[in-house]
Write an enzyme that holds these catalytic residues in place. Structure first.
Site, PDB file in Angstrom:
ATOM      1  N   ASP A 281       2.413   8.127  -1.859  1.00  0.00           N
ATOM      2  CA  ASP A 281       1.765   7.625  -0.641  1.00  0.00           C
ATOM      3  C   ASP A 281       2.648   6.564   0.031  1.00  0.00           C
ATOM      4  O   ASP A 281       2.324   6.079   1.113  1.00  0.00           O
ATOM      5  CB  ASP A 281       0.341   7.112  -0.916  1.00  0.00           C
ATOM      6  CG  ASP A 281       0.292   5.929  -1.861  1.00  0.00           C
ATOM      7  OD1 ASP A 281       1.345   5.514  -2.373  1.00  0.00           O
ATOM      8  OD2 ASP A 281      -0.833   5.420  -2.092  1.00  0.00           O
ATOM      9  N   SER A 282       3.808   6.250  -0.587  1.00  0.00           N
ATOM     10  CA  SER A 282       4.810   5.422   0.086  1.00  0.00           C
ATOM     11  C   SER A 282       5.294   6.094   1.367  1.00  0.00           C
ATOM     12  O   SER A 282       5.921   5.453   2.202  1.00  0.00           O
ATOM     13  CB  SER A 282       6.013   5.171  -0.843  1.00  0.00           C
ATOM     14  OG  SER A 282       6.516   6.389  -1.350  1.00  0.00           O
TER      15      SER A 282
ATOM     16  N   LYS B 105      -0.998  11.643  -9.484  1.00  0.00           N
ATOM     17  CA  LYS B 105      -0.862  10.259  -9.936  1.00  0.00           C
ATOM     18  C   LYS B 105      -1.917   9.422  -9.252  1.00  0.00           C
ATOM     19  O   LYS B 105      -2.196   9.615  -8.063  1.00  0.00           O
ATOM     20  CB  LYS B 105       0.535   9.716  -9.595  1.00  0.00           C
ATOM     21  CG  LYS B 105       0.722   8.257 -10.002  1.00  0.00           C
ATOM     22  CD  LYS B 105       2.176   7.812  -9.890  1.00  0.00           C
ATOM     23  CE  LYS B 105       2.634   7.459  -8.503  1.00  0.00           C
ATOM     24  NZ  LYS B 105       1.808   6.423  -7.825  1.00  0.00           N
TER      25      LYS B 105
ATOM     26  N   GLU C 258       4.654  -0.659 -12.477  1.00  0.00           N
ATOM     27  CA  GLU C 258       5.280  -1.194 -11.259  1.00  0.00           C
ATOM     28  C   GLU C 258       5.136  -2.708 -11.180  1.00  0.00           C
ATOM     29  O   GLU C 258       4.048  -3.251 -11.378  1.00  0.00           O
ATOM     30  CB  GLU C 258       4.643  -0.545 -10.015  1.00  0.00           C
ATOM     31  CG  GLU C 258       5.193  -1.134  -8.704  1.00  0.00           C
ATOM     32  CD  GLU C 258       4.894  -0.332  -7.438  1.00  0.00           C
ATOM     33  OE1 GLU C 258       4.246   0.724  -7.532  1.00  0.00           O
ATOM     34  OE2 GLU C 258       5.318  -0.786  -6.358  1.00  0.00           O
TER      35      GLU C 258
HETATM   36  O1  KIV Z   1       4.131   6.065  -3.581  1.00  0.00           O
HETATM   37  C1  KIV Z   1       5.129   5.851  -4.288  1.00  0.00           C
HETATM   38  O2  KIV Z   1       6.290   5.989  -3.871  1.00  0.00           O
HETATM   39  C2  KIV Z   1       4.900   5.427  -5.667  1.00  0.00           C
HETATM   40  C3  KIV Z   1       6.092   5.152  -6.532  1.00  0.00           C
HETATM   41  C4  KIV Z   1       6.916   4.043  -6.033  1.00  0.00           C
HETATM   42  C5  KIV Z   1       5.711   4.978  -7.957  1.00  0.00           C
HETATM   43  O3  KIV Z   1       3.771   5.348  -6.073  1.00  0.00           O
HETATM   44 NA    NA Z   2       2.127   5.494  -4.537  1.00  0.00          NA
END
Ligand code: KIV
Ligand code: NA
Length: 277
Positions: free
Chosen positions: A45-46, A114, A183
């Protein structure tokens, strides 16, 4: 090389082989990262930050993750593809969580999902796993809780909070997670968690002792010169490379150096018809 599965990742931990994970949002990048040997590609979701330009990951929707998953899956042949559960797709009820996890798999093509959170989410995790979907946990600095954390703040810096992180990690393993992202936590805390879990830990801002590492692909490629947190290492300066290429293109357009003959088409040569003798 063989397709990476959750079993590959567990075996890698047992063999002491580090797991290389990256975020990925489109098919072209997926082909490059998969071809380079990444074991895990995360449609994170980044993408809310780096693709959409939002300040947080909170506005990202299940439909958007599905859209990017489909693109990434088309470009991937070996890596294990994980879909992130966005904000409010798993927090409201177990039923909704299972349904949304199922959509990431059935519609997006994810091989696992995730989600952020510790022991509080054990019921949600159990039900998603029971539906046949592997779940990767994510604890520590969890960006979907930015407002509760009061910003993007390193977590687990005192004994009590470090103990809570270890308890959460153990709860995630007990609930059936096949792996967990750590994290933004002290390296020593990540080291202890990694040694106490039999499932692989994947670190980001969690020191060198995790079983694997993950970075946002745009960060490691240096796409944004204004974003350089301590946990990111830039392996390229693509901001400069891309900016330079585009500036040269624009100069050549304006000077008419591009396109040259080499990039231009000609008419098909006509065969002159010979008049009858
Ligand atoms: O959304 C994301 O990119 C993440 C990773 C940085 C673990 O959750
Ligand atoms: Na994320």
């Amino acid at each position: 090389a063989n397709k990476v599965t959750i079993h590959t990742l567990r075996k890698m931990k047992q063999a002491g082989e580090r797991i290389g994970m990256l975020t990925c949002y489109d098919a072209t990048f997926a082909r490059i990262l998969d071809g380079a040997g990444a074991e895990v590609l995360l449609v994170g979701d980044s993408l809310g930050n780096v693709f959409q330009g939002e300040k947080t990951t909170l506005p990202v929707t299940v439909d958007q993750i599905i859209y990017h998953l489909r693109a990434v899956c088309r470009g991937t042949s070996r890596a294990h593809v994980v879909g992130d559960m966005p904000f409010m797709s798993y927090q409201t009820s177990v039923d909704e969580a299972v349904r949304n996890a199922g959509r990431l798999v059935a519609e997006g093509g994810a091989e696992a999902v995730k989600l952020e959170g510790g022991a509080d989410f054990d019921e949600v995790i159990r039900k998603i796993v029971r539906a046949g979907i592997p779940v990767m946990g994510h604890i520590g600095l969890t960006p979907q809780s930015v407002h509760r954390m009061g910003g993007y703040v390193i977590q687990g810096r005192d004994e009590e909070k470090a103990k809570k992180l270890l308890d959460d990690a153990l709860a995630l393993e007990a609930a059936g997670c096949y792996s967990v992202v750590l994290e933004g936590i002290p390296a020593t805390v990540a080291e202890e968690i990694t040694s106490k879990l039999s499932i692989p830990t994947i670190g980001i801002g969690a020191g060198p002792s995790c079983d694997g590492q993950v970075l946002v692909i745009y960060d490691l490629l240096g796409m944004d010169p204004s974003f350089s947190p301590k946990f990111v290492k830039r392996y390229a300066q693509l901001h400069e490379t891309i900016g330079g290429a585009v500036r040269t293109y624009l100069e050549e357009v304006k000077s008419a150096a591009f396109p040259s003959e080499a990039h231009s088409f000609q008419m098909t040569p006509q065969v002159r018809s010979v008049p009858d003798a």
